[in-house]
Design an enzyme around this catalytic site. Structure first.
Site, short mmCIF file in Angstrom:
data_model
loop_
_atom_site.label_atom_id
_atom_site.label_comp_id
_atom_site.label_asym_id
_atom_site.label_seq_id
_atom_site.Cartn_x
_atom_site.Cartn_y
_atom_site.Cartn_z
N ARG A 16 0.84 -1.20 0.00
CA ARG A 16 0.00 0.00 0.00
C ARG A 16 0.87 1.24 0.00
O ARG A 16 2.04 1.20 0.33
CB ARG A 16 -0.93 0.01 1.22
CG ARG A 16 -0.19 0.14 2.53
CD ARG A 16 -1.16 0.11 3.71
NE ARG A 16 -0.44 0.00 4.95
CZ ARG A 16 0.12 1.01 5.61
NH1 ARG A 16 0.02 2.23 5.13
NH2 ARG A 16 0.76 0.82 6.73
N ARG A 62 0.69 16.28 9.67
CA ARG A 62 -0.53 15.53 9.97
C ARG A 62 -1.19 16.15 11.19
O ARG A 62 -0.53 16.64 12.09
CB ARG A 62 -0.23 14.07 10.21
CG ARG A 62 0.33 13.42 8.95
CD ARG A 62 0.31 11.93 8.97
NE ARG A 62 -0.99 11.35 9.12
CZ ARG A 62 -1.90 11.21 8.14
NH1 ARG A 62 -1.65 11.66 6.96
NH2 ARG A 62 -3.04 10.62 8.37
#
Length: 137
Positions: A16, A62
């Protein structure tokens, strides 16, 4: 690697994209999600892998719903949401004022990436501002 046969055996493979992939996309100019979809559809990548170069700079930030004093989960209602915008700014989010932050979504928070492939343009503090109910302004 198996010393007898020379074979490689993988216990786990992570195929991923990592959360940092916007940084790679910004400095290479290659859309990694598009390339994964091309490969999944049976095609190949749309670029020469040997010719890939990194240029410029990028940074990713983030946002987490945590109490900044104790670094513990801090669920609640988002009462204000402001996203940065402009050339070289990318926000991957799915939130807005009024959304609920629950204990199960605290780690599923957005990212903001900022970068430039050429020139001397600086990232002028890509900052998301949000406020949840009960938090200081």
């Amino acid at each position: 690697m198996d010393p007898r046969t020379g074979d490689f055996t993988f216990l786990e493979m992570n195929t991923r994209l990592q959360v940092e992939h916007p940084v790679t996309e910004m400095v290479t100019g290659i859309d990694l999600v598009e390339q994964q979809l091309r490969i999944a559809a049976g095609g190949g990548v749309s670029f020469d892998p040997a010719a890939v170069t990194a240029a410029g700079h990028a940074i990713e930030l983030r946002v987490y719903a945590e109490d900044p004093a104790r670094f513990l989960p801090s669920p609640g209602t988002i009462t204000a949401w402001d996203e940065p915008a402009g050339e070289g700014v990318r926000v991957d989010a799915g939130y807005m004022a009024g959304n609920q932050v629950t204990r199960s979504t605290i780690r599923c928070w957005p990212s903001c990436a900022c970068g430039a492939r050429t020139g001397t343009r600086r990232c002028a503090g890509p900052g998301m501002r949000w406020r949840r109910s009960g938090s200081p302004g």
